[in-house]
Motif scaffolding. Structure first.
Motif, PDB file in Angstrom:
ATOM      1  N   ALA A  84     -11.963   5.609 -12.862  1.00  0.00           N
ATOM      2  CA  ALA A  84     -11.198   5.302 -14.070  1.00  0.00           C
ATOM      3  C   ALA A  84     -10.707   6.606 -14.688  1.00  0.00           C
ATOM      4  N   PHE A  85      -9.593   6.550 -15.390  1.00  0.00           N
ATOM      5  CA  PHE A  85      -8.968   7.756 -15.922  1.00  0.00           C
ATOM      6  C   PHE A  85      -9.943   8.599 -16.749  1.00  0.00           C
ATOM      7  N   THR A 129      -3.329   0.002   5.382  1.00  0.00           N
ATOM      8  CA  THR A 129      -3.426   0.254   6.816  1.00  0.00           C
ATOM      9  C   THR A 129      -4.885   0.205   7.245  1.00  0.00           C
ATOM     10  N   ASP A 130      -5.124  -0.314   8.423  1.00  0.00           N
ATOM     11  CA  ASP A 130      -6.478  -0.438   8.956  1.00  0.00           C
ATOM     12  C   ASP A 130      -6.982   0.930   9.395  1.00  0.00           C
ATOM     13  N   THR A 131      -7.811   1.548   8.568  1.00  0.00           N
ATOM     14  CA  THR A 131      -8.356   2.869   8.863  1.00  0.00           C
ATOM     15  C   THR A 131      -9.842   2.912   8.519  1.00  0.00           C
ATOM     16  N   THR A 132     -10.508   3.941   9.020  1.00  0.00           N
ATOM     17  CA  THR A 132     -11.887   4.204   8.627  1.00  0.00           C
ATOM     18  C   THR A 132     -11.868   4.811   7.228  1.00  0.00           C
ATOM     19  N   ARG A 133     -12.643   4.248   6.309  1.00  0.00           N
ATOM     20  CA  ARG A 133     -12.584   4.678   4.916  1.00  0.00           C
ATOM     21  C   ARG A 133     -13.983   5.007   4.384  1.00  0.00           C
ATOM     22  N   ILE A 134     -14.010   5.802   3.325  1.00  0.00           N
ATOM     23  CA  ILE A 134     -15.265   6.096   2.635  1.00  0.00           C
ATOM     24  C   ILE A 134     -15.630   4.876   1.802  1.00  0.00           C
ATOM     25  N   THR A 135     -16.750   4.267   2.103  1.00  0.00           N
ATOM     26  CA  THR A 135     -17.122   2.976   1.521  1.00  0.00           C
ATOM     27  C   THR A 135     -17.150   3.003   0.000  1.00  0.00           C
ATOM     28  N   GLU A 136     -17.652   4.069  -0.598  1.00  0.00           N
ATOM     29  CA  GLU A 136     -17.796   4.109  -2.056  1.00  0.00           C
ATOM     30  C   GLU A 136     -16.443   4.076  -2.773  1.00  0.00           C
ATOM     31  N   ASN A 137     -15.388   4.487  -2.072  1.00  0.00           N
ATOM     32  CA  ASN A 137     -14.057   4.441  -2.671  1.00  0.00           C
ATOM     33  C   ASN A 137     -13.381   3.078  -2.481  1.00  0.00           C
ATOM     34  N   TYR A 138     -13.981   2.243  -1.644  1.00  0.00           N
ATOM     35  CA  TYR A 138     -13.438   0.909  -1.360  1.00  0.00           C
ATOM     36  C   TYR A 138     -14.590  -0.087  -1.323  1.00  0.00           C
ATOM     37  N   PRO A 139     -15.191  -0.370  -2.466  1.00  0.00           N
ATOM     38  CA  PRO A 139     -16.404  -1.204  -2.488  1.00  0.00           C
ATOM     39  C   PRO A 139     -16.183  -2.637  -2.023  1.00  0.00           C
ATOM     40  N   GLU A 140     -14.953  -3.111  -2.062  1.00  0.00           N
ATOM     41  CA  GLU A 140     -14.667  -4.480  -1.628  1.00  0.00           C
ATOM     42  C   GLU A 140     -13.581  -4.454  -0.549  1.00  0.00           C
ATOM     43  N   GLY A 190       2.031   7.591   0.046  1.00  0.00           N
ATOM     44  CA  GLY A 190       1.413   6.267   0.021  1.00  0.00           C
ATOM     45  C   GLY A 190       2.185   5.361  -0.902  1.00  0.00           C
ATOM     46  N   ASP A 191       2.102   4.047  -0.686  1.00  0.00           N
ATOM     47  CA  ASP A 191       2.889   3.150  -1.531  1.00  0.00           C
ATOM     48  C   ASP A 191       2.398   3.139  -2.977  1.00  0.00           C
ATOM     49  N   ASP A 192       1.126   3.524  -3.199  1.00  0.00           N
ATOM     50  CA  ASP A 192       0.634   3.555  -4.579  1.00  0.00           C
ATOM     51  C   ASP A 192       1.347   4.624  -5.413  1.00  0.00           C
ATOM     52  N   ALA A 193       1.936   5.626  -4.752  1.00  0.00           N
ATOM     53  CA  ALA A 193       2.706   6.630  -5.477  1.00  0.00           C
ATOM     54  C   ALA A 193       3.957   6.035  -6.100  1.00  0.00           C
ATOM     55  N   PHE A 194       4.413   4.912  -5.563  1.00  0.00           N
ATOM     56  CA  PHE A 194       5.668   4.325  -6.007  1.00  0.00           C
ATOM     57  C   PHE A 194       5.466   3.031  -6.792  1.00  0.00           C
ATOM     58  N   CYS A 195       4.348   2.351  -6.572  1.00  0.00           N
ATOM     59  CA  CYS A 195       4.123   1.090  -7.286  1.00  0.00           C
ATOM     60  C   CYS A 195       2.872   1.128  -8.163  1.00  0.00           C
ATOM     61  N   GLY A 196       2.063   2.207  -8.065  1.00  0.00           N
ATOM     62  CA  GLY A 196       0.873   2.338  -8.904  1.00  0.00           C
ATOM     63  C   GLY A 196      -0.340   1.640  -8.334  1.00  0.00           C
ATOM     64  N   GLU A 197      -1.504   1.981  -8.870  1.00  0.00           N
ATOM     65  CA  GLU A 197      -2.770   1.359  -8.464  1.00  0.00           C
ATOM     66  C   GLU A 197      -3.797   1.676  -9.529  1.00  0.00           C
ATOM     67  N   HIS A 224      -7.228   2.865 -11.239  1.00  0.00           N
ATOM     68  CA  HIS A 224      -8.346   3.794 -11.060  1.00  0.00           C
ATOM     69  C   HIS A 224      -8.085   4.895 -10.022  1.00  0.00           C
ATOM     70  N   ARG A 225      -6.818   5.294  -9.878  1.00  0.00           N
ATOM     71  CA  ARG A 225      -6.514   6.411  -8.967  1.00  0.00           C
ATOM     72  C   ARG A 225      -5.371   7.263  -9.521  1.00  0.00           C
ATOM     73  N   VAL A 226      -5.447   7.590 -10.797  1.00  0.00           N
ATOM     74  CA  VAL A 226      -4.372   8.345 -11.436  1.00  0.00           C
ATOM     75  C   VAL A 226      -4.127   9.674 -10.735  1.00  0.00           C
ATOM     76  N   HIS A 227      -5.186  10.381 -10.375  1.00  0.00           N
ATOM     77  CA  HIS A 227      -5.035  11.694  -9.743  1.00  0.00           C
ATOM     78  C   HIS A 227      -4.343  11.584  -8.388  1.00  0.00           C
ATOM     79  N   ASN A 228      -4.735  10.597  -7.593  1.00  0.00           N
ATOM     80  CA  ASN A 228      -4.122  10.432  -6.287  1.00  0.00           C
ATOM     81  C   ASN A 228      -2.656  10.029  -6.408  1.00  0.00           C
ATOM     82  N   ILE A 229      -2.363   9.107  -7.318  1.00  0.00           N
ATOM     83  CA  ILE A 229      -0.983   8.661  -7.511  1.00  0.00           C
ATOM     84  C   ILE A 229      -0.102   9.840  -7.918  1.00  0.00           C
TER      85      ILE A 229
END
Length: 268
Positions: free
Chosen positions: A115-116, A205-216, A159-166, A168-173
């Motif tokens: 969160a921000f 995209t189907d990739t290997t991800r860090i679980t804590e960043n994608y809890p669901e 990433g598409d979140d840079a253009f449409c938002g997401e 809890h990822r302000v820094h990445n966007i």
């Protein structure tokens, strides 16, 4: 009438089965996922490939082995691309090994879910340094070589979140949208030197991800598989194909653009 210009003379000299033959590419973050897919596709299409990461030497070596089996020359370079000195060293090693550098793919990214108000100054700087500054460091190190040879391809993975938002990822966007700003600035300034700069923006995209960043994660994948216009999530090979197109000689009239590969999640 327009003057007759021999624009496409290079096509006759290009092997259509190996369109990157003789080119040298650096692909950052290529030990797994999208970066790995790009490195392998480039190798299969004739490029010398520098496989980069900074944590897992065995993973990099495995990608190098696969690239060589596909017919390309490849080497692994461990380097933290958030460190400009390490990036310059990687570029120097590339030029020493292959004589030049023609293509870069800036792919390294971290996507912490915060969160921000939970983002510390240190968190903010870490994400921007890894996701945005690293691309600047790489371009800054390779552009002199590209200007000298009057040819180059600079590709940023956003990433598409840079253009449409997401949420809890302000820094990445911020960093990912900044990547396309970098692309546009480079495109304007370097086009006269035969250098193009473009962005690829993957969607889910189907990739290997860090679980804590994608809890669901599974629910997330299922949601997009049911709601995207194409009714599925993407594959890393599909992102790589966009990178291959931008790396070719035949993409020389495409610069300053973003190619969205997202199944229709964002239509810009």
């Amino acid at each position: 009438m327009l003057p007759t210009i021999k624009i496409y003379s290079y096509i006759a000299m290009t092997n259509p089965n190996k369109p990157l033959n003789g080119r040298t590419a650096i692909v950052t973050g290529s030990g797994q996922n999208i970066g790995k897919a790009i490195a392998l596709l480039f190798a299969a299409n004739g490029a010398n490939v520098v496989v980069n990461g900074h944590r897992n030497q065995e993973a990099l070596n495995a990608v190098v082995d696969e690239a060589r089996q596909l017919g390309g020359q490849a080497m692994a370079v461990m380097a933290d691309v958030s460190d400009p000195t390490a990036v310059q060293t990687m570029v120097d090693k590339t030029v020493k090994a292959f004589g030049k550098v023609d293509i870069t793919v800036s792919n390294v990214s971290i996507r912490p879910k915060q969160a921000f108000l939970d983002i510390s100054v240190e968190d903010w700087q870490n994400v921007l340094n890894t996701n945005l500054n690293a691309a600047f460091y790489l371009a800054h190190a390779v552009v002199p070589h590209m200007i000298a040879q009057k040819w180059g391809r600079l590709i940023q993975i956003s990433g598409d979140d840079a253009f449409c938002g997401e949420n809890h990822r302000v820094h990445n966007i911020t960093a990912k949208l900044g990547l396309h700003g970098l692309t546009r600035g480079l495109a304007y300034e370097l086009g006269c030197h035969g250098i193009t700069a473009n962005t690829v923006a993957p969607g889910v995209t189907d990739t290997t991800r860090i679980t804590e960043n994608y809890p669901e994660l599974e629910q997330w994948y299922q949601h997009f598989s049911q709601t995207l216009p194409v009714r599925r999530i993407g594959r890393v090979e599909e992102i790589a194909e966009a990178g291959l197109y931008l790396a070719k000689d035949t993409s020389g009239f495409v610069t300053g653009q973003v190619i969205h590969v997202n199944g229709g999640s964002y239509m810009g």
